[in-house]
Design an enzyme around this catalytic site. Structure first.
Site: not given
Length: 255
Positions: A47, A176, A230
């Site tokens: 991640d 982000y 994930h």
């Protein structure tokens, strides 16, 4: 083992400066490791941690003995010579990414462009926060249609509760936005020279073909994992741990 908490993710307070992206965090972790007395160490990440560990390996190759990843950032772009044509498997991957993003990429778009707008709603509603987080655990895990095959309710709620109690949803999605301003794009002289191991889990987010990754990474070990998604460290901790140990053990034996 040194397992630092990324800035703003529950266990660590939010950054008060602009530009707190994965590269910024990598610089802090390099400083941390050296101050702890580790002049040579290995890095691992999935991640966002994958991006941080990649920056570490790119900027501090004399300190990083090896890099192990189980994810690669969606912003990754290798350096391509002018006029260089992409392989057919890469072109197919890029088409797949477009389709996937149209169905699954809304979270990333809003977290990258309007993080604060989203944060007000999520920080005000425990139900909204829970839905936002658990939906991704459900969509990105290898569970054969039943999320409780890989996660207990306690594990899922503990994750959500950490964000709720610390009110860290905004600080966690801010990276982000910061990363969108400094994507993982390699220049002409950029290349991860240290040995790189990659564990590809079948239900991971779209992963570029090995040939495309090798344009920027010195891949010396590649493992196709039997199951997992994930959140591999939570879903299949033993599988991932064994793979990490196998990779770094090989480096120690070589040295």
């Amino acid at each position: 083992m040194v397992i630092p908490s990324i800035i703003g993710f529950g266990y660590s307070s939010a950054s008060k400066v602009d530009g707190c992206n994965s590269e910024f965090v990598a610089d802090l972790w390099q400083k941390l490791m050296v101050e702890l007395g580790y002049q040579l160490y290995g890095a691992q990440g999935g991640d966002i941690g994958a991006g941080i560990s990649t920056w570490l390996s790119l900027k501090y190759p004399d300190n990083v003995m090896g890099l192990h990843l189980n994810y690669i950032s969606s912003s990754y772009k290798p350096y391509l010579k002018e006029g260089e044509e992409l392989a057919s498997e890469v072109l197919e991957f890029q088409k797949f990414i477009q389709i996937w993003s149209s169905k699954e990429g809304a979270y990333s778009n809003i977290q990258s462009t309007k993080p604060q707008t989203l944060a007000y709603g999520l920080n005000d509603s425990p139900i909204g926060l829970c839905a936002w987080i658990i939906e991704k655990f459900n969509a990105w895990s290898d569970h054969d249609g039943n999320i409780y095959n890989v996660f207990s309710k306690d594990e899922l709620l503990a994750n959500v509760t950490l964000y709720w109690i610390t009110q860290s949803i905004h600080s966690s999605i801010r990276i982000y936005s910061e990363n969108s301003k400094r994507p993982l794009e390699f220049g002409e002289n950029d290349f991860i020279k240290v040995p790189v191991g990659f564990a590809k889990f079948p239900k991971e987010l779209p992963t570029p073909p090995r040939s495309y990754i090798e344009k920027s990474f010195n891949i010396t070990h590649w493992a196709e994992m039997p199951f997992g998604g994930h959140f591999a460290a939570m879903e299949q901790p033993k599988l991932l741990a064994d793979e990490i140990k196998k990779f770094f053990k090989s480096l120690i034996l070589i040295k």
